[in-house]
Design an enzyme around this catalytic site. Structure first.
Site, PDB file in Angstrom:
ATOM      1  N   ASP A   5      50.522  43.440  37.607  1.00  0.00           N
ATOM      2  CA  ASP A   5      50.751  42.278  36.549  1.00  0.00           C
ATOM      3  C   ASP A   5      50.208  42.437  35.213  1.00  0.00           C
ATOM      4  O   ASP A   5      50.301  41.500  34.610  1.00  0.00           O
ATOM      5  CB  ASP A   5      49.911  41.006  37.153  1.00  0.00           C
ATOM      6  CG  ASP A   5      48.485  41.169  37.436  1.00  0.00           C
ATOM      7  OD1 ASP A   5      47.693  42.122  38.179  1.00  0.00           O
ATOM      8  OD2 ASP A   5      47.825  40.511  36.910  1.00  0.00           O
ATOM      9  N   ASP A  24      44.928  42.008  43.137  1.00  0.00           N
ATOM     10  CA  ASP A  24      44.911  40.572  42.612  1.00  0.00           C
ATOM     11  C   ASP A  24      46.232  40.266  41.737  1.00  0.00           C
ATOM     12  O   ASP A  24      46.632  41.120  40.701  1.00  0.00           O
ATOM     13  CB  ASP A  24      43.574  40.330  41.765  1.00  0.00           C
ATOM     14  CG  ASP A  24      42.402  40.456  42.626  1.00  0.00           C
ATOM     15  OD1 ASP A  24      42.199  41.243  43.229  1.00  0.00           O
ATOM     16  OD2 ASP A  24      41.535  39.359  42.640  1.00  0.00           O
ATOM     17  N   LYS A  28      43.575  53.161  35.824  1.00  0.00           N
ATOM     18  CA  LYS A  28      44.736  53.321  37.003  1.00  0.00           C
ATOM     19  C   LYS A  28      45.357  54.532  36.902  1.00  0.00           C
ATOM     20  O   LYS A  28      46.026  54.840  37.789  1.00  0.00           O
ATOM     21  CB  LYS A  28      45.210  52.022  37.114  1.00  0.00           C
ATOM     22  CG  LYS A  28      44.585  50.789  37.691  1.00  0.00           C
ATOM     23  CD  LYS A  28      45.563  49.778  38.124  1.00  0.00           C
ATOM     24  CE  LYS A  28      44.319  48.609  38.754  1.00  0.00           C
ATOM     25  NZ  LYS A  28      44.977  47.709  39.229  1.00  0.00           N
ATOM     26  N   ASP A  78      48.816  47.237  42.680  1.00  0.00           N
ATOM     27  CA  ASP A  78      47.749  46.584  42.073  1.00  0.00           C
ATOM     28  C   ASP A  78      47.253  45.344  43.429  1.00  0.00           C
ATOM     29  O   ASP A  78      48.143  45.169  44.062  1.00  0.00           O
ATOM     30  CB  ASP A  78      48.089  45.878  40.870  1.00  0.00           C
ATOM     31  CG  ASP A  78      46.924  45.027  40.473  1.00  0.00           C
ATOM     32  OD1 ASP A  78      45.761  44.983  40.702  1.00  0.00           O
ATOM     33  OD2 ASP A  78      47.044  43.740  40.155  1.00  0.00           O
ATOM     34  N   ASP A  94      36.969  36.883  34.890  1.00  0.00           N
ATOM     35  CA  ASP A  94      35.818  37.650  34.653  1.00  0.00           C
ATOM     36  C   ASP A  94      36.298  38.996  33.749  1.00  0.00           C
ATOM     37  O   ASP A  94      37.522  39.329  33.375  1.00  0.00           O
ATOM     38  CB  ASP A  94      35.473  38.248  35.662  1.00  0.00           C
ATOM     39  CG  ASP A  94      36.423  38.854  36.778  1.00  0.00           C
ATOM     40  OD1 ASP A  94      37.377  39.641  36.210  1.00  0.00           O
ATOM     41  OD2 ASP A  94      36.644  38.733  38.075  1.00  0.00           O
ATOM     42  N   THR A 108      43.357  49.071  43.297  1.00  0.00           N
ATOM     43  CA  THR A 108      42.626  47.842  42.481  1.00  0.00           C
ATOM     44  C   THR A 108      41.483  48.221  41.848  1.00  0.00           C
ATOM     45  O   THR A 108      40.808  49.376  42.031  1.00  0.00           O
ATOM     46  CB  THR A 108      42.580  47.088  43.869  1.00  0.00           C
ATOM     47  OG1 THR A 108      41.705  45.816  43.458  1.00  0.00           O
ATOM     48  CG2 THR A 108      41.706  47.780  44.984  1.00  0.00           C
TER      49      THR A 108
END
Ligand code: IMP
Ligand code: MG
Length: 429
Positions: free
Chosen positions: A373, A155, A349, A153, A341, A189
């Site tokens: 995460d 972020d 995913k 991933d 957000d 992502t």
């Protein structure tokens, strides 16, 4: 009568991982019975040391028992028995496992680093168990030499939320080492852009480093970027100034994706957008709505922070509305809380990882690891990757680095040395 506990539980299941909570409960019993909080004023070092060894043995036994239950669960899975495994009865939300997990060995490895058994006031925690599960997954993949693809991933996993992968990111040399060993790398992502340049802006540190170390072009097409969860695939090549070129749909899209027609996509995003706008109005959220090709989201102006409650309420409302809509039954989607957000993406995913597996020639789920995460069951976008492959749940880019180090450190015979080192260290103390 409904107890406060039950009310809390019913309301918070989306913020719990039942399997981890269950293991935590099992380990709490020996902790309560064996921990020596009074040793602090009795100054009895030998009692503390004996406690650590004793607690270690009891925790290790529990992890070994859970490992046996998991093996039985996997056997049930493989024989396609209609009856649930014992583990499924104990933890109804337990999913599918791609590999066995050597939990007892992983516990020894983590105990030698985190000194879980030596603690007198803090019981084995959610984070301890999460890390033990990660180590067990890595051990299993490394021992069987099965690891062929790692997807990350973006972020919070490779860089802080909203940041970019800069040249000084410590994950870069570790990812380069994996590429050199022939392991394929994917960045999967939610960030959804249609142009390669935009991904380069976010990932330039890694892409430039790979290009700089790839004079012979041997790493070309062994690194891919999947954007918008499962919507846009780019592959690494030195022939483009931004080091990425789009991959033709025929080379990565899965047959099921033919249902993701423009009509279905538009209809799903329309329902998502209306649901988001309802939440904005209802809670007077200080946000803008952003409609993209394959996503719709809300985000606040720079410097404004949305509360956890606002974010979670929005995700749960939007998800329910989409699940109930006819188009939500026709194509997959992912509504998630991105930290500050909320986005609704087409696909998720699991499709993103499966498309990478397909691009690299059909890598099996048991040979593929996704690091992320967001693994809570609702409002988290890495969770769905569990359908496609083995996973590791990290909490920060620092933990991702530590996990990559574990991959290179872990050798089957080291575990026993670790356990011996642990015993030596507590008896010397
Ligand atoms: P990830 O952690 O790498 O999956 O990235 C998630 C973040 O990407 C979200 O929290 C958003 O801030 C950002 N983002 C940008 N574009 C999109 C999009 O099209 N869909 C979802 N998230 C997006
Ligand atoms: Mg993330």
């Amino acid at each position: 009568m409904t107890t406060r506990y039950r009310v809390e539980y019913a309301l918070k299941t989306h913020r719990r991982d039942q399997f981890i909570e269950w293991v935590k409960g099992l380990l709490a019993v020996p902790f309560v019975l064996l921990s020596q909080p009074t040793a602090i004023y009795e100054n009895d070092k030998s009692a503390v040391n004996a406690m650590a060894v004793n607690a270690h043995d009891r925790y290790a036994q529990i992890m070994s028992d859970v490992e046996s239950l998991l093996n039985d669960h996997i056997a049930h899975q493989q024989s396609l028995q209609p009856t649930p495994s014992k583990l499924k009865l104990l933890v109804p939300s337990i999913g599918t496992f791609f590999t066995r997990l050597p939990l007892q060995d992983a516990f020894a490895w983590q105990d030698a680093r985190r000194f879980i058994s030596s603690r007198r006031f803090v019981a084995p925690s959610f984070n301890d168990i999460r890390q033990i599960l990660n180590t067990a997954q890595i051990m299993s993949l490394v021992r069987s030499s099965r690891l062929e693809l790692i997807t990350f991933d973006g972020d919070v996993t490779l860089y802080d939320d909203g940041d970019s992968l800069a040249p000084d990111n410590p994950c870069i040399p570790r990812i380069l080492e994996l590429l050199r060993k022939g392991i394929r790398i994917g960045i999967v992502t939610a960030a959804g852009y249609t142009e390669a340049e935009k991904y380069y802006e976010r990932l330039y540190g890694l892409l430039d480093a790979v290009a700089a170390s790839d004079a012979s072009h041997s790493l070309e097409h062994s690194l891919v970027v999947m954007g918008g969860e499962s919507n846009f695939l780019f592959t690494y090549t030195t022939s483009s100034p931004c080091k990425l070129v789009p991959v033709p749909a025929a080379d990565w899209q899965l047959p099921e994706m033919t249902a993701w027609t423009e009509d279905n996509v538009t209809a799903l995003l329309d329902v998502g957008e209306a649901a988001l706008k309802d939440c904005v109005e209802c809670m007077k959220l200080p946000v803008q709505v952003l409609r993209k090709k394959r996503a719709v989201g809300i985000f606040p102006s720079k410097g404004v922070k949305l509360s956890r409650e606002q974010l979670e309420e929005t995700v749960l409302v939007v998800q329910r509305i989409l699940e109930m809509s006819p188009v939500g039954k026709r194509i997959p989607f992912c509504a998630f809380n991105g930290g500050n957000d909320v986005f609704v993406d087409i696909g998720d995913k699991s499709w993103g990882v499966m498309a990478c597996q397909r691009y690299f020639g059909g890598i099996e789920g048991s040979r593929s690891l996704h690091v992320g995460d967001q693994f809570l069951s609702a409002g988290a976008n890495d969770f769905k990757a569990r359908i496609a492959c083995t996973t590791a749940w990290i909490a920060s880019p620092t933990e991702t680095c530590a996990l990559l180090d574990e991959i290179s450190e872990l050798k089957a015979d080291k575990v026993h040395a670790d356990y011996a080192a642990f015993r030596d260290s507590v008896s010397e103390a």
